[in-house]
Design a protein around this motif. Structure first.
Motif, PDB file in Angstrom:
ATOM      1  N   UNK A  96       0.831  -1.216   0.000  1.00 44.48           N
ATOM      2  CA  UNK A  96       0.000   0.000   0.000  1.00 44.48           C
ATOM      3  C   UNK A  96       0.866   1.267   0.000  1.00 44.48           C
ATOM      4  N   UNK A  97       0.341   2.353  -0.552  1.00 44.54           N
ATOM      5  CA  UNK A  97       1.138   3.591  -0.678  1.00 44.54           C
ATOM      6  C   UNK A  97       1.616   4.175   0.647  1.00 44.54           C
ATOM      7  N   UNK A  98       0.877   3.975   1.740  1.00 44.68           N
ATOM      8  CA  UNK A  98       1.278   4.587   3.015  1.00 44.68           C
ATOM      9  C   UNK A  98       2.566   3.993   3.576  1.00 44.68           C
ATOM     10  N   UNK A 126       7.070   9.763   7.281  1.00 44.06           N
ATOM     11  CA  UNK A 126       6.492   9.504   8.599  1.00 44.06           C
ATOM     12  C   UNK A 126       4.982   9.637   8.484  1.00 44.06           C
ATOM     13  N   UNK A 127       4.258   8.614   8.956  1.00 41.70           N
ATOM     14  CA  UNK A 127       2.804   8.645   8.883  1.00 41.70           C
ATOM     15  C   UNK A 127       2.153   8.806  10.244  1.00 41.70           C
ATOM     16  N   UNK A 128       2.836   8.409  11.306  1.00 44.35           N
ATOM     17  CA  UNK A 128       2.262   8.487  12.654  1.00 44.35           C
ATOM     18  C   UNK A 128       2.509   9.832  13.300  1.00 44.35           C
ATOM     19  N   UNK A 134      11.674   8.785  15.890  1.00 44.29           N
ATOM     20  CA  UNK A 134      11.996   7.569  15.150  1.00 44.29           C
ATOM     21  C   UNK A 134      10.712   6.768  14.958  1.00 44.29           C
ATOM     22  N   UNK A 135      10.423   6.424  13.718  1.00 43.60           N
ATOM     23  CA  UNK A 135       9.246   5.607  13.431  1.00 43.60           C
ATOM     24  C   UNK A 135       9.675   4.329  12.728  1.00 43.60           C
ATOM     25  N   UNK A 136       9.120   3.205  13.178  1.00 42.81           N
ATOM     26  CA  UNK A 136       9.476   1.915  12.591  1.00 42.81           C
ATOM     27  C   UNK A 136       8.453   1.517  11.534  1.00 42.81           C
ATOM     28  N   UNK A 137       8.953   1.150  10.360  1.00 42.79           N
ATOM     29  CA  UNK A 137       8.114   0.654   9.269  1.00 42.79           C
ATOM     30  C   UNK A 137       8.385  -0.834   9.130  1.00 42.79           C
ATOM     31  N   UNK A 138       7.328  -1.629   9.079  1.00 42.20           N
ATOM     32  CA  UNK A 138       7.464  -3.070   8.909  1.00 42.20           C
ATOM     33  C   UNK A 138       6.331  -3.555   8.018  1.00 42.20           C
ATOM     34  N   UNK A 153       9.748 -10.041   4.346  1.00 42.50           N
ATOM     35  CA  UNK A 153       9.649  -9.008   5.376  1.00 42.50           C
ATOM     36  C   UNK A 153      10.616  -7.859   5.112  1.00 42.50           C
ATOM     37  N   UNK A 154      10.091  -6.635   5.181  1.00 40.60           N
ATOM     38  CA  UNK A 154      10.891  -5.419   4.987  1.00 40.60           C
ATOM     39  C   UNK A 154      10.737  -4.554   6.230  1.00 40.60           C
ATOM     40  N   UNK A 155      11.867  -4.130   6.792  1.00 41.72           N
ATOM     41  CA  UNK A 155      11.853  -3.288   7.992  1.00 41.72           C
ATOM     42  C   UNK A 155      12.743  -2.078   7.786  1.00 41.72           C
ATOM     43  N   UNK A 156      12.346  -0.963   8.379  1.00 45.08           N
ATOM     44  CA  UNK A 156      13.152   0.258   8.327  1.00 45.08           C
ATOM     45  C   UNK A 156      12.773   1.142   9.509  1.00 45.08           C
TER      46      UNK A 156
END
Length: 160
Positions: A96-98, A126-128, A134-138, A153-156
């Motif tokens: 998804x784009x977000x 950053x969406x939150x 620091x925001x975690x994307x998973x 799985x992709x994490x950043x």
């Protein structure tokens, strides 16, 4: 035997086999078995007993981008390799784009033993509304094949 070590003494701890020696692959969901009238049925006894005649492997099996600067674009390459005996097709369900993730690849059949490069691109945003800096994307990218669904799985971590 796995019960004794090299010197013949009983082992104190359990031996953990690598996933390549186990008969299951991590992060896969098998598809429902649908009879294909075109492909036919394998009747050779040596091939009919094997379950992994057609499958793909991901190299590496997961992607970790690390700490990223907000507003920048980063990319890495993942290889999807056909380790089966026939040519196979796959397609990638775009995230998804977000998430800021996109997957670029060349569609088409992959012959046995060959591989295709998937370029995983992330736009760090950053969406939150957290004020931690620091925001975690998973996210798990779904790769749909003829026999199974592979999860990459992709994490950043995005620094803002």
């Amino acid at each position: 035997s796995l019960m004794v070590d090299v010197t013949g003494q009983a082992r104190k701890e359990k031996v953990i086999l690598p996933s390549s020696l186990q008969w299951t692959k991590p992060n896969t969901i098998p598809n429902q078995k649908i009879e294909d009238p075109v492909a036919g049925k394998i009747s050779t006894s040596s091939l009919a007993t094997r379950q992994d005649l057609s499958s793909f492997y991901l190299i590496p099996p997961r992607v970790t981008f690390g700490v990223l600067k907000e507003g920048c674009t980063y990319a890495t390459t993942v290889i999807i390799k056909n380790v089966g005996v026939n040519f196979m097709r796959f397609r990638v369900k775009q995230p998804p784009p977000h998430t800021g993730l996109t997957v670029m690849y060349t569609p088409g059949p992959v012959a046995a033993g060959l591989q295709v490069e998937l370029e995983i691109e992330i736009f760090a945003m950053v969406t939150g509304g957290k004020d931690t800096g620091l925001e975690e994307i998973s996210h798990d990218i779904e790769i749909l094949t003829e026999t199974e669904t592979l999860l990459l799985p992709v994490k950043a971590n995005i620094l803002f």
